[in-house]
Design a protein around this motif. Structure first.
Motif, PDB file in Angstrom:
ATOM      1  N   SER A 182       0.838  -1.192   0.000  1.00  0.00           N
ATOM      2  CA  SER A 182       0.000   0.000   0.000  1.00  0.00           C
ATOM      3  C   SER A 182       0.871   1.239   0.000  1.00  0.00           C
ATOM      4  CB  SER A 182      -0.914   0.024   1.222  1.00  0.00           C
ATOM      5  OG  SER A 182      -1.664   1.221   1.262  1.00  0.00           O
ATOM      6  N   LEU A 197     -14.763   1.451   0.433  1.00  0.00           N
ATOM      7  CA  LEU A 197     -14.471   0.467  -0.611  1.00  0.00           C
ATOM      8  C   LEU A 197     -14.977   0.930  -1.960  1.00  0.00           C
ATOM      9  CD1 LEU A 197     -15.285  -2.912   1.210  1.00  0.00           C
ATOM     10  CD2 LEU A 197     -13.133  -1.648   1.100  1.00  0.00           C
ATOM     11  N   THR A 326      -5.042  -7.097  -4.986  1.00  0.00           N
ATOM     12  CA  THR A 326      -5.416  -6.655  -3.641  1.00  0.00           C
ATOM     13  C   THR A 326      -6.901  -6.333  -3.565  1.00  0.00           C
ATOM     14  OG1 THR A 326      -3.197  -5.740  -3.300  1.00  0.00           O
ATOM     15  CG2 THR A 326      -4.952  -4.947  -1.851  1.00  0.00           C
ATOM     16  N   ILE A 330     -10.512  -8.249  -1.382  1.00  0.00           N
ATOM     17  CA  ILE A 330     -11.286  -7.547  -0.360  1.00  0.00           C
ATOM     18  C   ILE A 330     -12.763  -7.503  -0.772  1.00  0.00           C
ATOM     19  CG2 ILE A 330     -11.605  -5.340   0.819  1.00  0.00           C
ATOM     20  CD1 ILE A 330      -8.584  -4.898   0.460  1.00  0.00           C
ATOM     21  N   THR A 333     -15.284  -4.526  -2.997  1.00  0.00           N
ATOM     22  CA  THR A 333     -14.735  -3.600  -3.984  1.00  0.00           C
ATOM     23  C   THR A 333     -15.323  -3.921  -5.354  1.00  0.00           C
ATOM     24  OG1 THR A 333     -12.837  -4.963  -4.652  1.00  0.00           O
ATOM     25  CG2 THR A 333     -12.565  -3.557  -2.685  1.00  0.00           C
ATOM     26  N   ALA A 362      -4.711  -9.978   2.178  1.00  0.00           N
ATOM     27  CA  ALA A 362      -5.305  -8.791   2.800  1.00  0.00           C
ATOM     28  C   ALA A 362      -6.053  -9.206   4.060  1.00  0.00           C
ATOM     29  CB  ALA A 362      -6.254  -8.090   1.826  1.00  0.00           C
ATOM     30  N   GLU A 363      -6.042  -8.331   5.054  1.00  0.00           N
ATOM     31  CA  GLU A 363      -6.732  -8.626   6.308  1.00  0.00           C
ATOM     32  C   GLU A 363      -7.197  -7.329   6.954  1.00  0.00           C
ATOM     33  OE1 GLU A 363      -3.010  -8.872   9.402  1.00  0.00           O
ATOM     34  OE2 GLU A 363      -3.344 -10.613   8.095  1.00  0.00           O
ATOM     35  N   GLN A 364      -8.129  -7.458   7.873  1.00  0.00           N
ATOM     36  CA  GLN A 364      -8.614  -6.296   8.610  1.00  0.00           C
ATOM     37  C   GLN A 364      -7.895  -6.174   9.953  1.00  0.00           C
ATOM     38  OE1 GLN A 364     -13.027  -6.822   8.443  1.00  0.00           O
ATOM     39  NE2 GLN A 364     -12.992  -4.719   7.679  1.00  0.00           N
ATOM     40  N   GLN A 368      -9.725  -1.646   9.741  1.00  0.00           N
ATOM     41  CA  GLN A 368      -9.179  -1.125   8.490  1.00  0.00           C
ATOM     42  C   GLN A 368      -8.538  -2.253   7.684  1.00  0.00           C
ATOM     43  OE1 GLN A 368      -9.407   2.144   7.454  1.00  0.00           O
ATOM     44  NE2 GLN A 368     -10.643   2.501   9.292  1.00  0.00           N
ATOM     45  N   TRP A 369      -8.739  -2.237   6.370  1.00  0.00           N
ATOM     46  CA  TRP A 369      -8.119  -3.229   5.516  1.00  0.00           C
ATOM     47  C   TRP A 369      -6.654  -2.885   5.294  1.00  0.00           C
ATOM     48  CZ3 TRP A 369      -9.834  -7.866   4.206  1.00  0.00           C
ATOM     49  CH2 TRP A 369     -11.216  -8.120   4.258  1.00  0.00           C
ATOM     50  N   VAL A 371      -2.989  -4.718   3.349  1.00  0.00           N
ATOM     51  CA  VAL A 371      -2.462  -5.787   2.515  1.00  0.00           C
ATOM     52  C   VAL A 371      -1.029  -6.040   2.941  1.00  0.00           C
ATOM     53  CG1 VAL A 371      -1.866  -4.131   0.700  1.00  0.00           C
ATOM     54  CG2 VAL A 371      -1.990  -6.571   0.163  1.00  0.00           C
TER      55      VAL A 371
END
Length: 400
Positions: A182, A197, A326, A330, A333, A362-364, A368-369, A371
């Motif tokens: 990111s 998103l 990415t 998620i 998106t 990717a994870e929260q 918040q997301w 990567v």
């Protein structure tokens, strides 16, 4: 009238992925070009053959496309735990500037190979045949890239049977890992700069367009093909020959850059053509790639077309592929929805030259997301090496 002779600078011309560029070692550049500034820009413009009102770059090494109008500088890394610093310049074809605002994912592949070719990697790490991991500091966006480069006999293995759509001949596979890709930017932004998103983007001439704006790999604005009158199966000629469509895409890019906080005024977009990228997505469909190969809907998860430097790309930029992977990972998106929705760790998408698979984790975290990495395979090889020659007239201090 006397004219200064040409100067020659050690250089290597390389293909990386579906791009080509002129590679330099920092210490071998003329002294004035070893630091950022006008002297470096003028040198690279003259090497590539820009700015060129004919859009041909006949008098330089460029190939008159965004994929071939590139320069790279490598040096021993100043960052702990890294092998090399990699700096990338996107040279405008017809305008008087070099854009340093982003990375080239395709040439990241060649950067790993060039680091070995150039002696930046200790010989003991190349002693055994197999894979050498080159740890690259991407200086434009201040991120780490791992290039897993095959070696044999202490040298880069360039030939092989790995096929990459958009590249005519097979070569050895190089696996790239983009760590924490990111683009946080100077103001500490997030993966989704707006916090959403999907946003409603007001675009002059197009109205309100739903858009996913993400910074993974490179800042990218994703829209649905159907919302802009496209199908997602377009090849370069269908877009690049349509001046009205290109104007709309530029308006979309400016609107996205403003909303993402990349620029403060629309006028700034003229000197930041490399970012953000614009891409449009669609569900899977049959189409014929630019090579004539049939791409079946069942062979891909979605279709993606992307623009670079104001024109539809002939395949897919490596950094934009990171953004695709990415965003696909998620749920919610536009990219994820075009691929059918739900959680996924990889995606295969159709582009003008064929297909490409990219994976992303990717994870929260705290709602918040984020990567953690993106992975894809490319290839690279040296096309020519020696010296590039440029007329000293007009370079000013760059020749010193």
């Amino acid at each position: 009238m006397a004219h200064a002779p040409q100067i020659k600078v050690p250089a290597t011309y390389m293909r990386g992925g579906t791009s080509k560029g002129v590679f330099f070692r920092l210490h071998e550049l003329p002294p004035a070009a070893q630091v950022p500034g006008p002297a470096r820009d003028r040198l690279f413009q003259r090497v590539i053959g820009s700015p060129d009102p004919y859009d041909a770059q006949i008098d330089g090494m460029g190939g008159a496309t965004s994929s071939t109008s590139k320069c790279v500088i490598l040096s021993k890394s100043t960052q702990p735990g890294h092998d090399v610093d990699y700096l990338y310049g996107q040279v405008s074809i017809d305008k008087d500037f070099v854009d340093w605002s982003g990375n080239c994912g395709n040439l990241s592949t060649a950067a790993g190979a060039f680091a070995i070719h150039s002696g930046f990697i200790p010989a003991e790490r190349l002693a055994a045949d197999g894979m050498c991991t080159v740890r690259i500091w991407q200086a434009n966006i201040r991120k780490t890239i791992l290039a897993h480069v095959p070696v044999r006999g202490g040298q880069v293995q360039e030939t092989g049977d790995f096929e990459l759509d958009g590249v005519t001949f097979p070569a050895a596979e190089i696996v790239l890992e983009f760590l924490d890709p990111s683009d946080e930017g100077e103001d500490g932004g997030a993966l989704f700069p707006t916090g959403n998103l999907v946003d409603a983007l007001e675009v002059p001439g197009l109205g309100t367009i739903p858009a996913t704006m993400i910074t993974a790999g490179i800042p990218t604005v994703f829209v649905k093909a159907a919302d802009i009158g496209c199908t997602g199966t377009e090849l370069r000629e269908a877009i690049n020959g349509d001046t009205a469509a290109l104007r709309h895409f530029e308006a979309l890019r400016v609107a996205g850059a403003l909303r993402m906080g990349l620029i403060k005024t629309p006028e700034e977009a003229a000197t930041r053509q490399h970012t953000p990228k614009i891409a449009f997505v669609a569900p899977p469909a049959d189409y014929t790639a630019s090579s004539g190969k049939t791409i079946a809907a069942q062979d891909v998860d979605l279709l993606v077309r992307a623009l670079s430097m104001g024109k539809l790309h002939h395949a897919m930029m490596g950094t934009a592929a990171v953004a695709v992977g990415t965003a696909a990972a998620i749920p919610g998106t536009l990219v994820n929805l075009a691929a059918g929705g739900g959680a996924r760790e990889s995606v295969r998408f159709g582009h003008p030259s064929g297909t490409l698979r990219v994976g992303a984790a990717a994870e929260q975290r705290d709602g918040q997301w984020v990567v953690t990495k993106a992975i894809m395979s490319r290839s690279a090889r040296i096309l020519m090496e020696g010296w590039v020659r440029v007329p000293a007239d007009g370079l000013g201090s760059a020749r010193d």
